[in-house]
Design an enzyme around this catalytic site. Structure first.
Site, PDB file in Angstrom:
ATOM      1  N   LYS A  11      10.879  57.021 -52.500  1.00  0.00           N
ATOM      2  CA  LYS A  11       9.446  56.765 -52.328  1.00  0.00           C
ATOM      3  C   LYS A  11       9.170  55.423 -51.621  1.00  0.00           C
ATOM      4  O   LYS A  11      10.073  54.576 -51.494  1.00  0.00           O
ATOM      5  CB  LYS A  11       8.776  56.795 -53.704  1.00  0.00           C
ATOM      6  CG  LYS A  11       8.837  58.179 -54.373  1.00  0.00           C
ATOM      7  CD  LYS A  11       8.076  58.190 -55.705  1.00  0.00           C
ATOM      8  CE  LYS A  11       8.070  59.574 -56.325  1.00  0.00           C
ATOM      9  NZ  LYS A  11       7.291  59.605 -57.601  1.00  0.00           N
ATOM     10  N   TYR A  51       2.035  67.640 -53.560  1.00  0.00           N
ATOM     11  CA  TYR A  51       1.694  67.381 -54.964  1.00  0.00           C
ATOM     12  C   TYR A  51       0.517  68.228 -55.445  1.00  0.00           C
ATOM     13  O   TYR A  51      -0.146  67.865 -56.430  1.00  0.00           O
ATOM     14  CB  TYR A  51       1.395  65.890 -55.160  1.00  0.00           C
ATOM     15  CG  TYR A  51       2.641  65.029 -55.256  1.00  0.00           C
ATOM     16  CD1 TYR A  51       3.543  65.180 -56.327  1.00  0.00           C
ATOM     17  CD2 TYR A  51       2.929  64.050 -54.317  1.00  0.00           C
ATOM     18  CE1 TYR A  51       4.683  64.395 -56.423  1.00  0.00           C
ATOM     19  CE2 TYR A  51       4.073  63.254 -54.410  1.00  0.00           C
ATOM     20  CZ  TYR A  51       4.931  63.438 -55.475  1.00  0.00           C
ATOM     21  OH  TYR A  51       6.056  62.664 -55.587  1.00  0.00           O
ATOM     22  N   ASN A 114       7.706  54.650 -58.845  1.00  0.00           N
ATOM     23  CA  ASN A 114       8.948  54.859 -59.591  1.00  0.00           C
ATOM     24  C   ASN A 114      10.113  55.316 -58.726  1.00  0.00           C
ATOM     25  O   ASN A 114      11.048  55.960 -59.205  1.00  0.00           O
ATOM     26  CB  ASN A 114       8.700  55.794 -60.778  1.00  0.00           C
ATOM     27  CG  ASN A 114       8.177  57.146 -60.350  1.00  0.00           C
ATOM     28  OD1 ASN A 114       8.075  57.434 -59.167  1.00  0.00           O
ATOM     29  ND2 ASN A 114       7.855  57.995 -61.317  1.00  0.00           N
ATOM     30  N   HIS A 117      11.526  60.889 -56.278  1.00  0.00           N
ATOM     31  CA  HIS A 117      11.065  62.209 -56.740  1.00  0.00           C
ATOM     32  C   HIS A 117      12.282  63.106 -56.870  1.00  0.00           C
ATOM     33  O   HIS A 117      13.234  62.985 -56.094  1.00  0.00           O
ATOM     34  CB  HIS A 117      10.106  62.843 -55.712  1.00  0.00           C
ATOM     35  CG  HIS A 117       9.874  64.310 -55.952  1.00  0.00           C
ATOM     36  ND1 HIS A 117       8.926  64.775 -56.834  1.00  0.00           N
ATOM     37  CD2 HIS A 117      10.513  65.418 -55.469  1.00  0.00           C
ATOM     38  CE1 HIS A 117       8.981  66.108 -56.864  1.00  0.00           C
ATOM     39  NE2 HIS A 117       9.940  66.513 -56.045  1.00  0.00           N
ATOM     40  N   GLU A 128      10.122  73.323 -52.578  1.00  0.00           N
ATOM     41  CA  GLU A 128       9.983  71.972 -52.016  1.00  0.00           C
ATOM     42  C   GLU A 128      10.918  71.764 -50.817  1.00  0.00           C
ATOM     43  O   GLU A 128      10.534  71.118 -49.826  1.00  0.00           O
ATOM     44  CB  GLU A 128      10.260  70.924 -53.105  1.00  0.00           C
ATOM     45  CG  GLU A 128       9.167  70.898 -54.174  1.00  0.00           C
ATOM     46  CD  GLU A 128       9.465  69.929 -55.312  1.00  0.00           C
ATOM     47  OE1 GLU A 128       8.635  69.857 -56.242  1.00  0.00           O
ATOM     48  OE2 GLU A 128      10.510  69.239 -55.294  1.00  0.00           O
TER      49      GLU A 128
END
Ligand code: IDP
Ligand code: MG
Length: 140
Positions: A11, A51, A114, A117, A128
């Site tokens: 990320k 998302y 964080n 993913h 995905e």
């Protein structure tokens, strides 16, 4: 357990801190193999589509803003039980709850920023991966 593939994303908080190599090292050291990889930057539409499952959650708009705030690294990981193994190496969503040695324990800034993913099921992994890569971009 069968050989599986799962989608991993490094990320923007992690690309900003130049720690993609440290994250990939933890994934590879756990026995996961990178079979596709690209550094890219998502549009708002890209992040909202990825998302979509979270669109009713209170953090959705912030999450989309964060995920479009800088470069990301999309990767397909392959290995024995890759979906669960990747989740294990990532650690809990909130780094305050993440186990020692996990990516999120060592690198995440907070519950939103964080660092990684990972797909949460084999079914979602397939969906995905298809959203992020063409078949001929996967090189096992
Ligand atoms: P996961 O990434 O561990 O699968 P999810 O519940 O699927 O966690 O949430 C997707 C992402 O949304 C998280 O990784 C995190 O970036 C963000 N997120 C989840 N819960 C919160 C929250 O309570 N506040 C802010 N951001 C959150
Ligand atoms: Mg999730």
């Amino acid at each position: 357990m069968a050989i599986e593939r799962t989608l991993s994303i490094i990320k923007p908080d992690a690309t900003a801190r130049n720690i993609t190599g440290k994250i990939i090292d933890k994934l590879e050291s756990a026995g996961l193999r990178v079979v596709a990889q690209k550094r890219t930057k998502w549009s708002t539409a890209d992040a909202e589509a990825f998302y979509a499952v979270h669109k009713e959650r209170p953090f959705f708009n912030d999450l989309v803003a964060f995920m479009t705030s800088g470069p990301i690294v999309l990767q397909v990981l392959e290995g024995e039980g890759a979906v669960l193994k990747n989740r294990d190496v990532m650690g809990a969503t909130n780094p305050a709850d993440a186990a020692d040695g996990t990516i999120r324990k060592d690198f995440a800034e907070n519950i939103e920023r964080n660092s990684v993913h990972g797909s949460d099921s084999a079914e979602n992994a397939a969906a995905e991966i298809a959203m992020c890569f063409k078949d001929d971009e996967l090189v096992g």
